[in-house]
Enzyme design. Structure first.
Site, PDB file in Angstrom:
ATOM      1  N   GLY A  12       0.612  -0.908   0.475  1.00 12.88           N
ATOM      2  CA  GLY A  12       0.087  -0.139  -0.083  1.00 12.88           C
ATOM      3  C   GLY A  12       0.446   1.577  -0.447  1.00 12.88           C
ATOM      4  N   MET A  15       5.373   2.758   1.480  1.00 14.47           N
ATOM      5  CA  MET A  15       6.178   2.166   2.078  1.00 14.47           C
ATOM      6  C   MET A  15       6.695   3.700   3.060  1.00 14.47           C
ATOM      7  SD  MET A  15       8.613   0.686   3.282  1.00 14.47           S
ATOM      8  CE  MET A  15       9.107   0.867   4.779  1.00 14.47           C
ATOM      9  N   GLU A  16       7.059   3.685   4.327  1.00 10.72           N
ATOM     10  CA  GLU A  16       7.482   4.323   5.578  1.00 10.72           C
ATOM     11  C   GLU A  16       8.459   5.254   5.344  1.00 10.72           C
ATOM     12  OE1 GLU A  16       6.624   1.739   5.861  1.00 10.72           O
ATOM     13  OE2 GLU A  16       7.347   0.672   8.136  1.00 10.72           O
ATOM     14  N   ASN A  17       9.823   5.165   3.943  1.00 12.11           N
ATOM     15  CA  ASN A  17      10.444   6.269   3.898  1.00 12.11           C
ATOM     16  C   ASN A  17      10.890   6.720   4.578  1.00 12.11           C
ATOM     17  OD1 ASN A  17      11.532   3.174   1.934  1.00 12.11           O
ATOM     18  ND2 ASN A  17      10.001   5.066   0.583  1.00 12.11           N
ATOM     19  N   HIS A  26      -1.181   5.934   8.387  1.00  9.99           N
ATOM     20  CA  HIS A  26       0.076   4.753   9.346  1.00  9.99           C
ATOM     21  C   HIS A  26       1.524   4.920   8.556  1.00  9.99           C
ATOM     22  CE1 HIS A  26       0.133  -0.115   9.672  1.00  9.99           C
ATOM     23  NE2 HIS A  26       1.541   0.974   8.670  1.00  9.99           N
ATOM     24  N   GLU A  27       1.303   5.865   7.706  1.00 13.90           N
ATOM     25  CA  GLU A  27       2.708   5.636   6.948  1.00 13.90           C
ATOM     26  C   GLU A  27       3.515   6.818   7.688  1.00 13.90           C
ATOM     27  OE1 GLU A  27       4.079   3.946   5.896  1.00 13.90           O
ATOM     28  OE2 GLU A  27       2.374   2.582   5.312  1.00 13.90           O
ATOM     29  N   HIS A  67       4.758   6.243  11.612  1.00 16.39           N
ATOM     30  CA  HIS A  67       5.938   5.185  11.702  1.00 16.39           C
ATOM     31  C   HIS A  67       6.923   5.984  11.520  1.00 16.39           C
ATOM     32  CE1 HIS A  67       4.951   0.950  10.941  1.00 16.39           C
ATOM     33  NE2 HIS A  67       4.497   1.032   9.198  1.00 16.39           N
TER      34      HIS A  67
HETATM   35 ZN   LIG Z   1       3.548   0.252   7.939  1.00 18.60          ZN
END
Ligand SMILES: [Zn+2]
Length: 830
Positions: free
Chosen positions: A260, A262-264, A296-297, A300
């Site tokens: 879905g 990505m928390e870079n 959500h991201e 993080h």
């Molecule tokens: Zn996550």
């Protein structure tokens, strides 16, 4: 000694990386200079690299030779002489490929409005694919600062974790773009993206500029993400009480993306449909999906990026906590979405998986990297976050938040084990958090709590809840929240149940009991018949989540064989007046399972159950209706059209098809019309395909994509299957489409034949982490269970080993239900 782990003899502290991707050739070259500290003298350096060619490596002025260890994705660098302890500079020149498997440094393409193809290069490093882009200490605990430069064509946009701080033309049509140093962080959070992208103007949030990066023509789809992103970044920095560590935040819409999002850190990547949305034509549910993924991201950025698990066994907590926070944050921002109630069906899905013998403990030992890939499932996200929610409700929201803040502060820029969070929460609360949580995360499954009452006493017993009724002696420390009624009113009692049974004497006569008050406990309940009748008689007094639990638990107990299907269908008739979307979603999900599993038609029952509620709502929204009421209409409309085969609904749906292009049509009705007309075979497949291909928003694209596998015509199913394999449907979506085709009862036989026949092609075509998505609806095919077993038994599928075992057991559970309950169902439906 785990052969995949790096020896803890040397550590990087800083990487200077220059990468030059060649998009048309799908290759790249790179150089890096790594500052390392060698703890004790040794003959070699060991780090990670895979699918990379090293052209040169040197340590100061010493030339090192390279030996590759492909099985463990490691390389050894040495010149035969000892490398003394102390600080060194390691320089490496390397080459690699831009792969098409949506991991590492990969290439992706998209067509613009005029049908012209464009190429981008982007990254997805979690769990262990940074090593495909540059040689590195590719484990989360080897945190370092990254200084990144990218050499790109001057007309392309280049993005990385830090702000752009320099741009030097090289005189050959390319520029070297320099980015600011990252905070100290893990390799899996590094990102770079290059392509013909555009950026929105920045908005300011939490003291940094926030932008959305998108393709040409998508700017109008970015406004909601900017608003949600800015809100959540500020809200989260307030919640945690810790500033955001990046110097900017970009949210990037990537045309091909396996997950879905990505928390870079500073450069969060998303699949289109999880970021870009048109607020004027999207449904509430579609907006909510975008909101949740962004929250959500961004959660993080602290929990995961700032404080990080030491090794991949801890990935569950990283994801569970972000999923939990996404809901806390969203519930505060948009209370009208009733986030926690809306989450209940996802929690139910995780409990269904967790009711199998082949479930797993939430946390387990991870040895090889590909095992970490298998952790990104319902048990990590949905079960994990449900456990965190149960704990938060038990400790109290303020205490919980205090403990989380202490945890983050005391492990800043460092790595932790799961127990570190429990310890911080234990200090904040004084409660035995570690011992309670250990019983939940190191034991697969969850308990069934049986409830009875005698006089002044409530008696409770626990055992593991499992569909196949296997017996074992696992016990949980259950933070029970109990509500009960007496002649004088409603009372509450909280108790941690640790043994197999307990009796609570409340000192007055008990009329009724609710053993999961508030509905946040991750356990099943079963009441004596009299107690259940008492609860059903006072549904109006229960919270929505408590009512939800009654339906959910009853249905799970049907699959386990403890409640008859007739009793369950009778129970549902008490919910005819229900108005909550989530509760109806649970009901409709169970009706879908009955529809798929039995030959006995249930359309009459479905119409009888749902039509009154549909009648109250009407076909079209009235002014001032809230979003959840609209969602409920869409849900009931769809259920009546599909499982109820309601001719009236199908006629209405057919009459609305020509109006689907009308922007004023209610999005929930539009979605329902698309689903009903496709599944009834009264829509035109070709026109739906064109609408999918040419859709102007990612959400519209998804609506039509989801409809293509529903057509009841085997020839059309064959066409859809072919498009998923040959990438006329993108490989990020293809596995889901095949999964949905298997779930189409009308064409199941031909689809299954092709699916099993072409399994090897499926495995070689799709990105490895998406293969398991083809298996998600295997349980609908209980008619053909022997064929499926004959094919899969004894097969191992890398990246989907656990998922395959679970889906086969799920299939068995439904096969057993089919055999056990068919007569019952026929008798009830008369
Ligand atoms: Zn996550």
């Amino acid at each position: 000694m785990n052969p995949y782990r790096l020896p803890n003899t040397s550590r990087p502290s800083h990487y200077q990386i220059v990468l030059h991707p060649d998009l048309p050739a799908a290759t790249f070259t790179g150089t890096e200079t790594i500052t390392i500290t060698v703890a004790e003298a040794s003959d070699e350096l060991i780090l990670n690299a895979v699918e990379l060619e090293l052209d040169a490596a040197s340590l100061g002025d010493r030339i090192l030779s390279v030996s590759y260890e492909p099985d463990t994705e490691r390389i050894h660098l040495s010149d035969g002489a000892p490398i003394p302890a102390g600080e060194h500079t390691l320089a490496i020149v390397f080459r690699g490929i831009l792969n098409d498997k949506l991991h590492g440094f990969y290439r992706s393409t998209f067509e613009d409005k005029d049908g012209q193809e464009h190429v981008i290069a982007t990254t997805q490093f979690e769990a262990t694919d940074a090593r495909r882009a540059f040689p590195c200490w590719d484990e989360p605990e080897y945190k370092a600062v990254f200084s990144i430069r990218l050499i790109v064509d001057e007309d392309l946009l280049a993005i990385s974790n830090g702000r752009e701080i320099g741009r030097r033309p090289r005189g050959d049509g390319t520029v070297e773009v320099t980015f600011s140093d990252t905070p100290t962080m893990s390799t899996y959070l590094v990102a770079f993206v290059v392509g013909p992208f555009e950026e929105t103007g920045p908005v300011e949030a939490a003291g940094v500029p926030l932008r959305v990066i998108h393709r040409a023509g998508q700017e109008r789809l970015a406004s909601f993400a900017l608003e949600a992103g800015a809100h959540y970044l500020q809200w989260l920095s307030d919640y945690y009480g810790i500033p955001y560590q990046g110097d900017k935040l970009d949210l990037l819409a990537i045309p091909d993306f396996a997950f879905g999002a990505m928390e870079n850190l500073g450069a969060v990547t998303f699949r289109d449909s999880a970021l870009l949305v048109d607020p004027d034509t999207a449904s509430d549910g579609e907006l909510q999906r975008v909101s949740e993924v962004i929250a959500h991201e961004l959660a993080h950025m602290w929990f995961g990026d700032y404080v990080t698990m030491k090794w991949w066994n801890g990935i569950w907590l990283n994801e569970a906590f972000a999923t939990f926070m996404e809901m806390v944050a969203q519930d505060d921002w948009k209370p009208e979405w009733k986030t926690w109630l809306g989450f209940a069906p996802a929690r139910s899905a995780s409990m269904a998986l967790d009711a199998l013998g082949s479930t797993r403990p939430v946390e387990f030992e991870v040895v090889a990297p590909h095992e970490a890939d298998e952790m990104f499932d319902l048990l990590t996200y949905q079960k994990g976050s449900s456990l965190v929610r149960m704990l938060q409700q038990f400790l109290g929201e303020g205490t919980f938040r205090e403990g989380v803040k202490t945890y983050l502060e005391s492990h800043a820029f460092a790595n932790t084990e799961t127990g570190d969070l429990w310890a911080a929460l234990e200090r904040a609360s004084g409660a035995p958090v570690g011992s309670i949580m250990d019983s939940w995360i190191f034991t697969g499954g969850h308990p069934l709590v049986k409830v009875d009452v005698g006089g002044n006493a409530i008696s409770l017993s626990q055992r593991r809840f499992q569909f196949d009724q296997s017996v074992n002696d696992d016990l949980w420390e259950i933070p029970l929240r109990i509500a009960y009624g007496t002649a004088d009113g409603i009372r509450h009692v909280n108790e941690v149940m640790t043994g197999p049974d307990t009796t609570i004497d409340v000192g007055e006569k008990v009329d009724w009991v609710l053993a999961n008050a508030g509905g946040h406990g991750y356990y099943r309940t079963a009441y004596s018949p009299a107690l259940l009748d008492n609860l059903l008689a006072r549904l109006d007094d229960l919270d929505p989540l408590e009512r939800y639990g009654l339906v959910d638990d009853a249905w799970a107990n049907v699959i386990a064989g403890d409640v008859s299907i007739g009793d369950y269908l009778e129970l549902l008739t008490c919910f005819r007046r229900e108005t909550e979307h989530a509760i109806w979603e649970m009901i409709v999900t169970s009706l879908g399972q009955i529809y798929h599993t039995f030959d006995q038609p249930i359309d009459g029952y479905v119409r009888d159950l749902i039509s009154p509620a549909m009648g109250r709502l009407g076909w079209v929204p009235t002014g001032g209706e809230d979003g959840l009421t609209r969602r409920l209409r869409g849900l009931l409309f769809t259920a009546l059209g599909r499982y109820g085969q309601d001719q009236g609904v199908r006629d209405v749906a057919a009459s609305l098809v020509p109006k689907l292009t009308d922007r004023s049509m209610d999005p929930e009705v539009a979605k329902a019309v698309i689903t009903v007309t496709a599944s009834a075979g009264i829509a035109d497949y070709d026109s739906f395909f064109l609408k999918y291909r040419d859709a102007e928003t990612p959400q519209e694209k998804m609506r039509y994509l989801h409809a293509l596998p529903l057509f009841p015509d085997p020839a059309l199913a064959d066409t859809t299957f072919s498009m998923a394999i040959d990438e006329r449907i993108k490989s990020q979506d293809g596995p889901f489409v095949i999964g949905r085709l298997i779930g189409n009862k009308d064409v199941q036989r031909v689809v299954l034949d092709r699916f099993l026949g072409e399994w090897d092609t499926i495995v070689s075509t799709f990105p490895p982490m998406l293969i398991r998505r083809t298996l998600g609806l295997l349980w609908t095919a209980s008619r053909y269970a022997p064929d499926i077993h004959a094919f899969f038994d004894g097969k191992t599928v890398k990246h989907a080993e656990k998922a395959l075992a679970q889906q086969l057991e799920n299939l068995d559970a439904m096969t057993t239900l089919r055999a056990r309950a068919a007569a019952d169902l026929a008798a009830y439906l008369g």
